[in-house]
Design an enzyme around this catalytic site. Structure first.
Site, PDB file in Angstrom:
ATOM      1  N   HIS A 149       0.876  -1.186   0.000  1.00 17.17           N
ATOM      2  CA  HIS A 149       0.000   0.000   0.000  1.00 17.17           C
ATOM      3  C   HIS A 149       0.909   1.231   0.000  1.00 17.17           C
ATOM      4  O   HIS A 149       1.720   1.411  -0.901  1.00 17.17           O
ATOM      5  CB  HIS A 149      -0.932  -0.103   1.217  1.00 17.17           C
ATOM      6  CG  HIS A 149      -2.049   0.883   1.255  1.00 17.17           C
ATOM      7  ND1 HIS A 149      -2.421   1.660   0.184  1.00 17.17           N
ATOM      8  CD2 HIS A 149      -2.902   1.243   2.270  1.00 17.17           C
ATOM      9  CE1 HIS A 149      -3.435   2.433   0.526  1.00 17.17           C
ATOM     10  NE2 HIS A 149      -3.743   2.203   1.792  1.00 17.17           N
ATOM     11  N   HIS A 182      -2.198  -1.896  -9.941  1.00 18.11           N
ATOM     12  CA  HIS A 182      -3.144  -1.287  -9.005  1.00 18.11           C
ATOM     13  C   HIS A 182      -4.401  -2.129  -8.988  1.00 18.11           C
ATOM     14  O   HIS A 182      -4.820  -2.644 -10.022  1.00 18.11           O
ATOM     15  CB  HIS A 182      -3.477   0.152  -9.429  1.00 18.11           C
ATOM     16  CG  HIS A 182      -4.051   0.956  -8.313  1.00 18.11           C
ATOM     17  ND1 HIS A 182      -5.373   0.897  -7.971  1.00 18.11           N
ATOM     18  CD2 HIS A 182      -3.460   1.811  -7.437  1.00 18.11           C
ATOM     19  CE1 HIS A 182      -5.578   1.698  -6.937  1.00 18.11           C
ATOM     20  NE2 HIS A 182      -4.444   2.256  -6.584  1.00 18.11           N
ATOM     21  N   ASP A 237       2.916   5.751  -6.876  1.00 17.84           N
ATOM     22  CA  ASP A 237       4.111   5.592  -6.047  1.00 17.84           C
ATOM     23  C   ASP A 237       5.389   5.436  -6.848  1.00 17.84           C
ATOM     24  O   ASP A 237       6.484   5.586  -6.309  1.00 17.84           O
ATOM     25  CB  ASP A 237       3.949   4.365  -5.134  1.00 17.84           C
ATOM     26  CG  ASP A 237       3.004   4.676  -4.000  1.00 17.84           C
ATOM     27  OD1 ASP A 237       3.016   5.822  -3.542  1.00 17.84           O
ATOM     28  OD2 ASP A 237       2.247   3.774  -3.597  1.00 17.84           O
TER      29      ASP A 237
HETATM   30  N1  ACO Z   1       4.926  -6.703 -10.723  1.00 17.62           N
HETATM   31  C1  ACO Z   1       4.820  -7.878 -11.358  1.00 17.62           C
HETATM   32  N2  ACO Z   1       3.682  -8.579 -11.464  1.00 17.62           N
HETATM   33  C2  ACO Z   1       2.594  -8.059 -10.884  1.00 17.62           C
HETATM   34  C3  ACO Z   1       2.612  -6.825 -10.208  1.00 17.62           C
HETATM   35  C4  ACO Z   1       3.842  -6.145 -10.138  1.00 17.62           C
HETATM   36  N3  ACO Z   1       3.929  -4.957  -9.514  1.00 17.62           N
HETATM   37  N4  ACO Z   1       1.376  -6.558  -9.731  1.00 17.62           N
HETATM   38  C5  ACO Z   1       0.610  -7.581 -10.111  1.00 17.62           C
HETATM   39  N5  ACO Z   1       1.325  -8.487 -10.794  1.00 17.62           N
HETATM   40  C6  ACO Z   1       0.836  -9.700 -11.430  1.00 17.62           C
HETATM   41  C7  ACO Z   1       0.445 -10.746 -10.407  1.00 17.62           C
HETATM   42  O1  ACO Z   1       1.544 -11.576 -10.080  1.00 17.62           O
HETATM   43  C8  ACO Z   1      -0.650 -11.456 -11.133  1.00 17.62           C
HETATM   44  O2  ACO Z   1      -0.054 -12.273 -12.090  1.00 17.62           O
HETATM   45  P1  ACO Z   1      -0.723 -13.730 -12.454  1.00 17.62           P
HETATM   46  O3  ACO Z   1      -2.060 -13.405 -13.035  1.00 17.62           O
HETATM   47  O4  ACO Z   1       0.229 -14.338 -13.414  1.00 17.62           O
HETATM   48  O5  ACO Z   1      -0.821 -14.459 -11.156  1.00 17.62           O
HETATM   49  C9  ACO Z   1      -1.370 -10.365 -11.892  1.00 17.62           C
HETATM   50  O6  ACO Z   1      -0.370  -9.362 -12.113  1.00 17.62           O
HETATM   51  C10 ACO Z   1      -2.553  -9.785 -11.161  1.00 17.62           C
HETATM   52  O7  ACO Z   1      -2.088  -9.265  -9.920  1.00 17.62           O
HETATM   53  P2  ACO Z   1      -2.894  -9.284  -8.570  1.00 17.62           P
HETATM   54  O8  ACO Z   1      -1.936  -9.589  -7.463  1.00 17.62           O
HETATM   55  O9  ACO Z   1      -4.112 -10.130  -8.700  1.00 17.62           O
HETATM   56  O10 ACO Z   1      -3.355  -7.783  -8.496  1.00 17.62           O
HETATM   57  P3  ACO Z   1      -3.971  -7.090  -7.218  1.00 17.62           P
HETATM   58  O11 ACO Z   1      -5.028  -6.196  -7.718  1.00 17.62           O
HETATM   59  O12 ACO Z   1      -4.336  -8.076  -6.171  1.00 17.62           O
HETATM   60  O13 ACO Z   1      -2.728  -6.269  -6.633  1.00 17.62           O
HETATM   61  C11 ACO Z   1      -1.242  -4.538  -6.125  1.00 17.62           C
HETATM   62  C12 ACO Z   1      -2.589  -4.903  -6.744  1.00 17.62           C
HETATM   63  C13 ACO Z   1      -1.196  -5.005  -4.660  1.00 17.62           C
HETATM   64  C14 ACO Z   1      -1.082  -3.021  -6.163  1.00 17.62           C
HETATM   65  C15 ACO Z   1      -0.125  -5.226  -6.942  1.00 17.62           C
HETATM   66  O14 ACO Z   1      -0.181  -4.793  -8.281  1.00 17.62           O
HETATM   67  C16 ACO Z   1       1.246  -4.957  -6.347  1.00 17.62           C
HETATM   68  O15 ACO Z   1       1.672  -5.660  -5.443  1.00 17.62           O
HETATM   69  N6  ACO Z   1       1.997  -3.944  -6.886  1.00 17.62           N
HETATM   70  C17 ACO Z   1       3.290  -3.587  -6.354  1.00 17.62           C
HETATM   71  C18 ACO Z   1       3.131  -2.806  -5.064  1.00 17.62           C
HETATM   72  C19 ACO Z   1       2.659  -1.395  -5.306  1.00 17.62           C
HETATM   73  O16 ACO Z   1       3.168  -0.666  -6.164  1.00 17.62           O
HETATM   74  N7  ACO Z   1       1.666  -0.984  -4.493  1.00 17.62           N
HETATM   75  C20 ACO Z   1       1.146   0.392  -4.552  1.00 17.62           C
HETATM   76  C21 ACO Z   1      -0.287   0.394  -4.909  1.00 17.62           C
HETATM   77  S1  ACO Z   1      -0.829   2.047  -5.079  1.00 17.62           S
HETATM   78  C22 ACO Z   1      -1.101   2.551  -3.507  1.00 17.62           C
HETATM   79  O17 ACO Z   1      -1.338   1.839  -2.594  1.00 17.62           O
HETATM   80  C23 ACO Z   1      -1.032   3.995  -3.307  1.00 17.62           C
END
Ligand code: ACO
Length: 456
Positions: free
Chosen positions: A281, A320, A376
């Site tokens: 987050h 996101h 971010d």
């Molecule tokens: N890098 C690589 N792969 C990713 C990333 C990433 N940053 N984010 C998602 N994926 C992949 C997942 O592994 C998944 O792959 P799969 O379908 O092969 O299993 C697919 O994309 C879908 O991802 P989910 O985890 O289902 O997406 P979710 O909506 O649950 O997660 C989140 C969103 C937590 C923001 C995620 O994208 C993440 O961890 N990003 C990195 C952390 C980040 O930047 N957080 C800031 C968010 S903005 C904020 O809070 C202000």
């Protein structure tokens, strides 16, 4: 046919309905659709013939498709990349507004007129000081304490200074608590920074604007009057506006859930800060910089991206839960970053960041998963160029988000449909089984423990 399972006409107000046949009973039930949603509690009418059946539950881990409230504060269209506060596009607010104006807007639903704004700025400025005991409380932290842990516990501690804040249904109490929080969080945040740096605390300067005063408390040394760089002031003002609210994200949901127990707002806000601390987050901006440090050199970027694609961690600052096209805040922050770098020079890590962005935006792994840079990804680079330490980035986010948390907290309290948040579960553990003693319990441990304690 039981009353609960009869096919009922949709309520007079509902124009749309969902007819669903329960294959267990072969009965069809009609669920009213209102505002694009069905009521999860309407599912209770789907029962088997078993008299004890409490009815159907909806199972939605992580609330992927469940609205937990009706809210008039922030609108997001994740597919189109739209973000609006109370109907105003984020781009227009970032261009022309101030953070305090946005804080007022979020809470009251309308922009303030001049006299409301002046009074609000006065009230916030008046309440920037914190009790000296809170300063002493902060001094008690270890030299390397994470500033988010310090901020979190200090905001929770504010509840002890303002016991009447527990009267959350008195408007006067809510008002003053909300003013205190918007006013004091930057002071506490700056004190956390000074503690981290081993520098004496700088008290608020009430001649300065909200953002200028914060920068003064962070950076002022021996000069009698702090004069902040206007580019930094505007950059921080815009970043605060962009981070002020984001509807039902993890930390806001934490604030609403904890606040739904009718605890005081300081305790509810500290729950929000705790949630924001997490690397998935608000902690992501910190992780972006750590990732860039780990990559170390632009030539290592392709290898790092391959590692991410192979499942060795995530590309921090990408992806996101809601935005499945470009995060509109990221677009504004990228422009802002360019302006800041024009003044302070190109950040040494920017080259790596831009290469990461370039490769990720053209790679099928990221394109097919709709993974774009989020807000971010760039904020960390701006904060770094303003010389904020990496572990302080999320604190800056928390200052801004306090405005949104408060507006959402009050909206939740005033919403007659809301009750204490209490999700259901699907129990998957053991069925009833008899207890069999396998250890000898020592019931007379008390005196020995006391003796051990005295020896220490
Ligand atoms: N890098 C690589 N792969 C990713 C990333 C990433 N940053 N984010 C998602 N994926 C992949 C997942 O592994 C998944 O792959 P799969 O379908 O092969 O299993 C697919 O994309 C879908 O991802 P989910 O985890 O289902 O997406 P979710 O909506 O649950 O997660 C989140 C969103 C937590 C923001 C995620 O994208 C993440 O961890 N990003 C990195 C952390 C980040 O930047 N957080 C800031 C968010 S903005 C904020 O809070 C202000």
């Amino acid at each position: 046919m039981s009353k609960a399972s009869t096919v009922e006409a949709p309520p007079a107000t509902a124009t749309d309905a969902l007819d669903a046949r329960d294959t267990r009973t072969d009965q069809t039930h009609t669920l009213a659709i209102k505002e694009g949603a069905i009521r999860a509690s309407d599912l209770k009418q789907f029962k088997t013939d078993d008299g004890d059946d409490p009815g159907l539950l909806s199972y939605d881990p992580a609330f992927l498709n469940t609205a937990a409230c009706r809210s008039a504060i922030t609108f997001i269209d994740g597919d189109k990349g739209i973000l609006r506060y109370r109907g105003y596009p984020i781009e227009q607010l970032a261009e022309s507004s101030t953070f305090l104006e946005v804080a007022w807007l979020l809470r009251h639903g309308e922009l303030p007129n001049q006299s409301e704004y002046d009074q609000f700025v006065h009230d916030i400025t008046y309440h920037t000081y914190v009790h000296e005991n809170l300063r002493k409380f902060l001094e008690g932290f270890r030299y390397d304490a994470h500033p988010m842990a310090m901020l979190n516990s200090s905001v929770a501690a504010l509840a002890s200074f303002y016991p009447s804040s527990r009267n959350i249904f008195e408007e006067r109490e809510r008002n003053i608590s909300m003013i205190r929080l918007v006013a004091k969080v930057p002071t506490i945040a700056a004190f956390c920074y000074r503690h981290l740096k081993g520098l004496p605390f700088v008290y608020p300067d009430n001649d300065l604007s909200y953002v200028e005063n914060f920068l003064s408390m962070v950076a002022r040394m021996s000069e009698p009057k702090y004069e902040p760089n206007p580019i930094f002031v505007r950059a921080l003002e815009v970043l605060f506006i962009l981070h002020a609210d984001h509807e039902q994200n993890c930390s806001t949901s934490a604030v609403r859930a904890v606040g739904s127990s009718h605890v005081d707002p300081f305790s509810a806000m500290s729950a929000g800060i705790a949630a924001l601390f997490g690397p998935l987050h608000g902690g992501a901006n910190e992780q972006v910089l750590r990732m860039i440090e780990e990559i170390g050199n632009v030539r290592n970027v392709p290898q790092y991206i391959e590692g991410v694609k192979a499942g060795k961690g995530k590309l921090m600052g990408f992806g996101h839960r809601v935005y499945k096209s470009y995060d509109p805040r990221a677009r504004i922050v990228k422009k802002l970053a360019d302006q800041v770098f024009e003044v302070v020079g190109v950040d040494k890590d920017l080259e790596i960041a831009l290469e990461l962005e370039r490769i990720a935006l053209s790679d099928d792994y990221f394109i097919s998963r709709k993974l774009y840079p989020n807000v971010d990804f760039y904020t960390g680079l701006i904060y770094r160029s303003m010389a904020f330490p990496t572990e302080f980035f999320t604190v800056l986010f928390a200052i801004a988000r306090t405005a949104g948390w408060l507006a959402q907290w009050e909206e939740m309290l005033m919403d007659k449909e809301q009750k204490i948040a209490r999700p259901r579960q699907i129990y998957i553990g053991s069925a009833e089984r008899p207890y069999e003693a396998i250890v000898q319990h020592r019931h007379a441990a008390g005196p020995r423990m006391q003796k051990d304690a005295l020896r220490q």
